[in-house]
Design a protein around this motif. Structure first.
Motif, PDB file in Angstrom:
ATOM      1  N   ASP A  66       2.620  -3.435  23.686  1.00 59.43           N
ATOM      2  CA  ASP A  66       2.491  -3.649  25.127  1.00 59.43           C
ATOM      3  C   ASP A  66       2.836  -5.084  25.524  1.00 59.43           C
ATOM      4  N   GLU A  67       2.570  -6.024  24.639  1.00 56.37           N
ATOM      5  CA  GLU A  67       2.752  -7.443  24.948  1.00 56.37           C
ATOM      6  C   GLU A  67       4.177  -7.934  24.684  1.00 56.37           C
ATOM      7  N   TYR A  68       4.824  -7.409  23.650  1.00 54.75           N
ATOM      8  CA  TYR A  68       6.130  -7.927  23.226  1.00 54.75           C
ATOM      9  C   TYR A  68       7.165  -6.809  23.215  1.00 54.75           C
ATOM     10  N   SER A  69       8.318  -7.077  23.801  1.00 54.23           N
ATOM     11  CA  SER A  69       9.329  -6.031  23.947  1.00 54.23           C
ATOM     12  C   SER A  69      10.056  -5.726  22.640  1.00 54.23           C
ATOM     13  N   GLU A  70      10.210  -6.717  21.777  1.00 57.29           N
ATOM     14  CA  GLU A  70      10.918  -6.497  20.518  1.00 57.29           C
ATOM     15  C   GLU A  70       9.977  -6.771  19.349  1.00 57.29           C
ATOM     16  N   LEU A  71       9.747  -5.725  18.560  1.00 53.93           N
ATOM     17  CA  LEU A  71       8.870  -5.841  17.401  1.00 53.93           C
ATOM     18  C   LEU A  71       9.539  -5.234  16.184  1.00 53.93           C
ATOM     19  N   ASP A  72       9.316  -5.832  15.047  1.00 52.41           N
ATOM     20  CA  ASP A  72       9.635  -5.205  13.769  1.00 52.41           C
ATOM     21  C   ASP A  72       8.300  -4.977  13.084  1.00 52.41           C
ATOM     22  N   ILE A  73       8.044  -3.725  12.692  1.00 45.73           N
ATOM     23  CA  ILE A  73       6.754  -3.366  12.109  1.00 45.73           C
ATOM     24  C   ILE A  73       6.991  -2.784  10.721  1.00 45.73           C
ATOM     25  N   TYR A  74       6.245  -3.304   9.763  1.00 41.83           N
ATOM     26  CA  TYR A  74       6.364  -2.866   8.374  1.00 41.83           C
ATOM     27  C   TYR A  74       4.987  -2.419   7.884  1.00 41.83           C
ATOM     28  N   GLU A  75       4.876  -1.154   7.481  1.00 44.48           N
ATOM     29  CA  GLU A  75       3.602  -0.642   6.975  1.00 44.48           C
ATOM     30  C   GLU A  75       3.270  -1.270   5.626  1.00 44.48           C
ATOM     31  N   VAL A  76       1.978  -1.488   5.400  1.00 43.59           N
ATOM     32  CA  VAL A  76       1.500  -2.116   4.171  1.00 43.59           C
ATOM     33  C   VAL A  76       0.254  -1.381   3.689  1.00 43.59           C
ATOM     34  N   LYS A  77       0.188  -1.134   2.404  1.00 42.47           N
ATOM     35  CA  LYS A  77      -1.037  -0.627   1.767  1.00 42.47           C
ATOM     36  C   LYS A  77      -1.423  -1.661   0.726  1.00 42.47           C
ATOM     37  N   THR A  78      -2.664  -2.130   0.796  1.00 40.72           N
ATOM     38  CA  THR A  78      -3.113  -3.184  -0.110  1.00 40.72           C
ATOM     39  C   THR A  78      -4.625  -3.096  -0.267  1.00 40.72           C
ATOM     40  N   THR A  79      -5.224  -4.089  -0.859  1.00 36.91           N
ATOM     41  CA  THR A  79      -6.682  -4.158  -0.953  1.00 36.91           C
ATOM     42  C   THR A  79      -7.151  -5.505  -0.424  1.00 36.91           C
ATOM     43  N   LEU A  80      -8.315  -5.474   0.197  1.00 38.87           N
ATOM     44  CA  LEU A  80      -9.009  -6.679   0.628  1.00 38.87           C
ATOM     45  C   LEU A  80     -10.468  -6.482   0.285  1.00 38.87           C
ATOM     46  N   ALA A  81     -11.108  -7.497  -0.206  1.00 40.39           N
ATOM     47  CA  ALA A  81     -12.539  -7.438  -0.549  1.00 40.39           C
ATOM     48  C   ALA A  81     -12.834  -6.245  -1.460  1.00 40.39           C
ATOM     49  N   GLY A  82     -11.868  -5.903  -2.303  1.00 43.19           N
ATOM     50  CA  GLY A  82     -12.058  -4.791  -3.227  1.00 43.19           C
ATOM     51  C   GLY A  82     -11.955  -3.414  -2.580  1.00 43.19           C
ATOM     52  N   LYS A  83     -11.544  -3.354  -1.325  1.00 44.88           N
ATOM     53  CA  LYS A  83     -11.439  -2.089  -0.584  1.00 44.88           C
ATOM     54  C   LYS A  83      -9.975  -1.779  -0.311  1.00 44.88           C
ATOM     55  N   GLU A  84      -9.629  -0.491  -0.440  1.00 45.42           N
ATOM     56  CA  GLU A  84      -8.290  -0.059  -0.040  1.00 45.42           C
ATOM     57  C   GLU A  84      -8.160  -0.273   1.461  1.00 45.42           C
ATOM     58  N   CYS A  85      -7.026  -0.788   1.884  1.00 44.26           N
ATOM     59  CA  CYS A  85      -6.856  -0.967   3.327  1.00 44.26           C
ATOM     60  C   CYS A  85      -5.451  -0.603   3.763  1.00 44.26           C
ATOM     61  N   GLN A  86      -5.398  -0.226   5.024  1.00 41.52           N
ATOM     62  CA  GLN A  86      -4.126   0.050   5.675  1.00 41.52           C
ATOM     63  C   GLN A  86      -3.739  -1.199   6.436  1.00 41.52           C
ATOM     64  N   GLY A  87      -2.476  -1.326   6.703  1.00 41.44           N
ATOM     65  CA  GLY A  87      -2.070  -2.477   7.480  1.00 41.44           C
ATOM     66  C   GLY A  87      -0.613  -2.445   7.836  1.00 41.44           C
ATOM     67  N   CYS A  88      -0.212  -3.482   8.517  1.00 42.67           N
ATOM     68  CA  CYS A  88       1.197  -3.653   8.826  1.00 42.67           C
ATOM     69  C   CYS A  88       1.470  -5.131   9.067  1.00 42.67           C
ATOM     70  N   ASP A  89       2.689  -5.487   8.805  1.00 44.39           N
ATOM     71  CA  ASP A  89       3.192  -6.822   9.106  1.00 44.39           C
ATOM     72  C   ASP A  89       4.099  -6.668  10.318  1.00 44.39           C
TER      73      ASP A  89
END
Length: 152
Positions: A66-89
């Motif tokens: 909604d804020e930015y007209s041009e975005l590049d989004i990359y999905e990421v699966k990783t761990t943080l604090a020993g927990k599986e997490c979803q994410g994106c860059d």
């Protein structure tokens, strides 16, 4: 390095960075952030109300869309604090500067955590290592935080 250790989480951050924290008892949310002297910052939001991690990530990406007209989004699966997490860059342009934002979401027994760190690509040349070190040092103590009962 400084150590933050409250609200059932801990992490290390550079000694010359500024710490901020905010408790929203109405919505059952705690935000803790650290920022450098440039555009770089690291933020964790703890949600003590039931919210699916996938939904939180989708809502966060929508805010960027909604804020930015041009975005590049990359999905990421990783761990943080020993927990599986979803994410994106996310890469986007703001004020004629290329920016990168790193979104990570995971669930614990007590809360859903949303981690965001970002900066301009120019600043990230020197701060990305610090931001990733903060994320790497993140720990959660599900059974060692009684204060959350006052929030939910």
């Amino acid at each position: 390095m400084n150590l933050f250790n409250e609200f059932g989480i801990s992490f290390e951050y550079p000694a010359d960075w500024e710490l901020s924290k905010e408790v929203d008892e109405t919505n059952g949310e705690i935000q803790v952030g650290v920022s450098g002297e440039d555009s770089s910052f690291w933020l964790i939001s703890l949600f003590f109300v039931e919210i699916p991690a996938e939904e939180l990530l989708e809502q966060s990406v929508k805010v960027f869309r909604d804020e930015y007209s041009e975005l590049d989004i990359y999905e990421v699966k990783t761990t943080l604090a020993g927990k599986e997490c979803q994410g994106c860059d996310i890469e986007f342009v703001c004020s004629e500067l290329i920016n990168s934002a790193y979104l990570r979401v995971f669930k614990t027994e007590l809360f859903t955590a949303f981690v965001l760190y970002q900066g301009t690509d120019q600043d990230l040349k020197t701060t990305l290592k610090d931001l990733e070190s903060i994320s790497t040092s993140l720990a959660c103590f599900d059974n060692d935080f009684e204060g959350y009962l006052n929030i939910v």
